[in-house]
Design a protein around this motif. Structure first.
Motif, PDB file in Angstrom:
ATOM      1  N   THR A 117      41.773  57.103  61.656  1.00 31.33           N
ATOM      2  CA  THR A 117      40.535  56.822  62.382  1.00 31.33           C
ATOM      3  C   THR A 117      40.280  57.364  63.714  1.00 31.33           C
ATOM      4  N   THR A 118      39.118  57.610  64.294  1.00 30.96           N
ATOM      5  CA  THR A 118      38.712  57.975  65.454  1.00 30.96           C
ATOM      6  C   THR A 118      37.411  57.051  65.956  1.00 30.96           C
ATOM      7  N   ALA A 119      37.703  56.405  67.195  1.00 30.86           N
ATOM      8  CA  ALA A 119      36.664  55.733  67.749  1.00 30.86           C
ATOM      9  C   ALA A 119      36.723  56.261  69.190  1.00 30.86           C
ATOM     10  N   ALA A 120      35.597  55.509  69.876  1.00 29.85           N
ATOM     11  CA  ALA A 120      35.664  55.860  71.327  1.00 29.85           C
ATOM     12  C   ALA A 120      36.815  55.736  72.094  1.00 29.85           C
ATOM     13  N   LYS A 121      37.664  54.791  71.875  1.00 32.40           N
ATOM     14  CA  LYS A 121      38.747  54.418  72.542  1.00 32.40           C
ATOM     15  C   LYS A 121      40.008  55.183  72.094  1.00 32.40           C
ATOM     16  N   GLY A 122      39.985  55.984  71.200  1.00 29.27           N
ATOM     17  CA  GLY A 122      40.967  56.830  70.877  1.00 29.27           C
ATOM     18  C   GLY A 122      40.958  57.131  69.129  1.00 29.27           C
ATOM     19  N   SER A 123      41.989  57.755  68.634  1.00 31.74           N
ATOM     20  CA  SER A 123      42.188  57.755  67.250  1.00 31.74           C
ATOM     21  C   SER A 123      43.532  57.755  66.903  1.00 31.74           C
ATOM     22  N   PHE A 124      43.961  57.516  65.849  1.00 28.37           N
ATOM     23  CA  PHE A 124      45.303  57.219  65.194  1.00 28.37           C
ATOM     24  C   PHE A 124      45.429  57.528  63.495  1.00 28.37           C
ATOM     25  N   GLY A 125      46.543  57.921  63.215  1.00 35.75           N
ATOM     26  CA  GLY A 125      47.021  58.271  61.884  1.00 35.75           C
ATOM     27  C   GLY A 125      48.123  57.489  61.475  1.00 35.75           C
ATOM     28  N   ILE A 126      48.309  56.921  60.341  1.00 32.64           N
ATOM     29  CA  ILE A 126      49.536  56.324  59.504  1.00 32.64           C
ATOM     30  C   ILE A 126      49.926  57.208  58.522  1.00 32.64           C
ATOM     31  N   TYR A 127      50.924  57.545  58.142  1.00 34.83           N
ATOM     32  CA  TYR A 127      51.541  57.993  57.028  1.00 34.83           C
ATOM     33  C   TYR A 127      52.758  57.467  56.501  1.00 34.83           C
ATOM     34  N   THR A 128      53.077  57.753  55.342  1.00 32.29           N
ATOM     35  CA  THR A 128      54.304  57.338  54.734  1.00 32.29           C
ATOM     36  C   THR A 128      55.004  58.356  54.166  1.00 32.29           C
ATOM     37  N   GLY A 129      56.400  58.224  53.908  1.00 33.81           N
ATOM     38  CA  GLY A 129      57.108  59.288  53.301  1.00 33.81           C
ATOM     39  C   GLY A 129      57.230  58.818  51.706  1.00 33.81           C
ATOM     40  N   PRO A 130      58.183  59.493  50.949  1.00 35.79           N
ATOM     41  CA  PRO A 130      58.013  59.521  49.693  1.00 35.79           C
ATOM     42  C   PRO A 130      58.958  58.060  49.352  1.00 35.79           C
ATOM     43  N   ALA A 132      58.070  55.206  50.303  1.00 32.75           N
ATOM     44  CA  ALA A 132      58.049  54.389  51.618  1.00 32.75           C
ATOM     45  C   ALA A 132      59.373  54.333  52.306  1.00 32.75           C
ATOM     46  N   ASP A 133      60.178  55.444  52.399  1.00 30.81           N
ATOM     47  CA  ASP A 133      61.357  55.267  53.176  1.00 30.81           C
ATOM     48  C   ASP A 133      61.270  55.929  54.486  1.00 30.81           C
ATOM     49  N   ALA A 134      60.159  56.294  54.833  1.00 28.11           N
ATOM     50  CA  ALA A 134      59.772  56.664  56.234  1.00 28.11           C
ATOM     51  C   ALA A 134      58.542  56.510  56.542  1.00 28.11           C
ATOM     52  N   MET A 135      58.057  56.001  57.820  1.00 25.76           N
ATOM     53  CA  MET A 135      56.614  55.989  58.340  1.00 25.76           C
ATOM     54  C   MET A 135      56.380  56.814  59.489  1.00 25.76           C
ATOM     55  N   TYR A 136      55.320  57.407  59.748  1.00 21.17           N
ATOM     56  CA  TYR A 136      54.819  58.181  60.828  1.00 21.17           C
ATOM     57  C   TYR A 136      53.426  57.779  61.468  1.00 21.17           C
ATOM     58  N   PHE A 137      53.301  57.623  62.622  1.00 27.37           N
ATOM     59  CA  PHE A 137      52.173  57.065  63.387  1.00 27.37           C
ATOM     60  C   PHE A 137      52.029  58.051  64.487  1.00 27.37           C
ATOM     61  N   TYR A 138      50.507  58.299  64.795  1.00 23.94           N
ATOM     62  CA  TYR A 138      50.327  58.863  65.950  1.00 23.94           C
ATOM     63  C   TYR A 138      49.055  58.293  66.412  1.00 23.94           C
ATOM     64  N   VAL A 139      48.843  58.741  67.837  1.00 21.21           N
ATOM     65  CA  VAL A 139      47.659  57.771  68.499  1.00 21.21           C
ATOM     66  C   VAL A 139      47.218  58.834  69.709  1.00 21.21           C
ATOM     67  N   VAL A 140      46.100  59.048  69.723  1.00 25.23           N
ATOM     68  CA  VAL A 140      45.510  60.045  70.906  1.00 25.23           C
ATOM     69  C   VAL A 140      44.524  59.046  71.662  1.00 25.23           C
ATOM     70  N   LEU A 141      44.750  59.020  73.178  1.00 29.37           N
ATOM     71  CA  LEU A 141      43.934  58.506  74.010  1.00 29.37           C
ATOM     72  C   LEU A 141      43.121  59.578  74.866  1.00 29.37           C
ATOM     73  N   PRO A 142      41.636  59.086  74.883  1.00 27.50           N
ATOM     74  CA  PRO A 142      40.969  59.918  75.861  1.00 27.50           C
ATOM     75  C   PRO A 142      41.297  59.282  77.278  1.00 27.50           C
ATOM     76  N   ASP A 143      40.813  60.226  78.333  1.00 21.49           N
ATOM     77  CA  ASP A 143      40.767  59.574  79.722  1.00 21.49           C
ATOM     78  C   ASP A 143      39.660  58.586  80.103  1.00 21.49           C
ATOM     79  N   PRO A 144      39.865  57.553  80.245  1.00 29.00           N
ATOM     80  CA  PRO A 144      38.643  56.650  80.597  1.00 29.00           C
ATOM     81  C   PRO A 144      37.517  57.103  81.231  1.00 29.00           C
ATOM     82  N   GLU A 145      37.931  58.001  82.427  1.00 28.12           N
ATOM     83  CA  GLU A 145      37.223  58.274  83.370  1.00 28.12           C
ATOM     84  C   GLU A 145      36.463  59.923  82.851  1.00 28.12           C
ATOM     85  N   LYS A 146      37.183  60.311  82.071  1.00 29.66           N
ATOM     86  CA  LYS A 146      36.513  61.920  81.380  1.00 29.66           C
ATOM     87  C   LYS A 146      36.979  61.795  80.078  1.00 29.66           C
ATOM     88  N   PRO A 147      36.186  61.281  79.053  1.00 29.75           N
ATOM     89  CA  PRO A 147      36.394  61.044  77.731  1.00 29.75           C
ATOM     90  C   PRO A 147      36.367  62.189  76.911  1.00 29.75           C
TER      91      PRO A 147
END
Length: 176
Positions: A117-130, A132-147
Motif C-alpha cells: 500500500t501507499t499512503a501520505a506517510k509512506g508505502s510498504f510491501g509484504i511478501y512471502t516465500g514458498p 511461507a518459509d521466508a518473509m520479505y518486507f520493505y517500507v519507504v518513508l517520504p521526508d516530512p518537510e519535502k514529501p
C-alpha cells in the motif's frame, strides 16, 4: 496496518542503533539497496540473537510491550533462522520511484506479494516465500518537510518459519 508499519520502523531504528556494518556485511545481507542511496544499516542476524534484539526493541517501544516475557518472544520466533535488515537514506528520488524499485527488485528467490500500500506517510510491501518459509518486507518513508523526496527506505528478510499463531499473539499484546 499503522501498528504493523510502526513495529517495522521500530525494528529498523533500534536495529540500526544496535549494530553497525562494514563493507563485507553489506554483501552478506543481499537485500536490494536503492541505487545512489546511502546504506545506513546492514545486518545479518542468526537465530540465537533475534529474540534478544526483539526484547530490546520491545523494551524501548512501550510500557506494555516491555512487559512481554522472553519466553513468549522465543516461542514466537524460534522458527526464524536468520534475519537480514538493510536501511538506506540520502536518496535523491521521489517516494513513488523508490517504492517502485523495491516492489520490482526483490531478494533472490520466489516471492508472492501478500500486501502492499501507499499512503501520505509512506508505502510498504509484504511478501512471502514458498511454503511461507521466508518473509520479505520493505517500507519507504517520504521526508516530512519535502514529501516529494524519499527520506528513508528499509528492507527486512526473515528466513525460517516462526510460530505464526504465537507471533500474531505477540503482535496483539504489544501493538494493539
Amino acid at each position: 496496518m499503522k501498528k504493523l508499519l510502526y513495529l517495522l520502523l521500530i525494528l529498523m531504528t533500534f536495529a540500526g542503533a544496535a549494530f553497525c556494518a562494514d563493507e563485507e556485511e553489506e554483501s552478506i545481507v543481499n537485500l536490494p539497496a536503492y541505487p545512489g542511496g546511502e546504506i545506513e544499516t546492514s545486518m545479518d542476524i542468526t537465530s540465537d540473537k533475534i529474540p534478544v534484539l526483539v526484547k530490546l526493541m520491545l523494551s524501548q517501544s512501550s510500557e506494555r510491550a516491555s512487559k512481554v516475557s522472553e519466553k513468549d518472544i522465543e516461542d514466537a520466533l524460534k522458527g526464524i533462522e536468520r534475519m537480514r535488515v538493510l536501511t538506506v537514506g540520502s536518496m535523491d528520488a521521489s517516494p513513488a520511484d523508490v517504492n517502485k524499485y523495491y516492489s520490482e527488485n526483490l531478494p533472490e528467490g520466489k516471492w508472492t506479494k501478500l500486501f502492499g500500500t501507499t499512503a501520505a506517510k509512506g508505502s510498504f510491501g509484504i511478501y512471502t516465500g514458498p511454503d511461507a518459509d521466508a518473509m520479505y518486507f520493505y517500507v519507504v518513508l517520504p521526508d516530512p518537510e519535502k514529501p516529494e523526496i524519499a527520506r528513508k527506505a528499509a528492507a527486512l528478510r526473515l528466513d525460517g518459519k516462526p510460530d505464526y499463531i504465537k507471533l500474531a499473539a505477540l503482535f496483539i499484546k504489544t501493538a494493539l
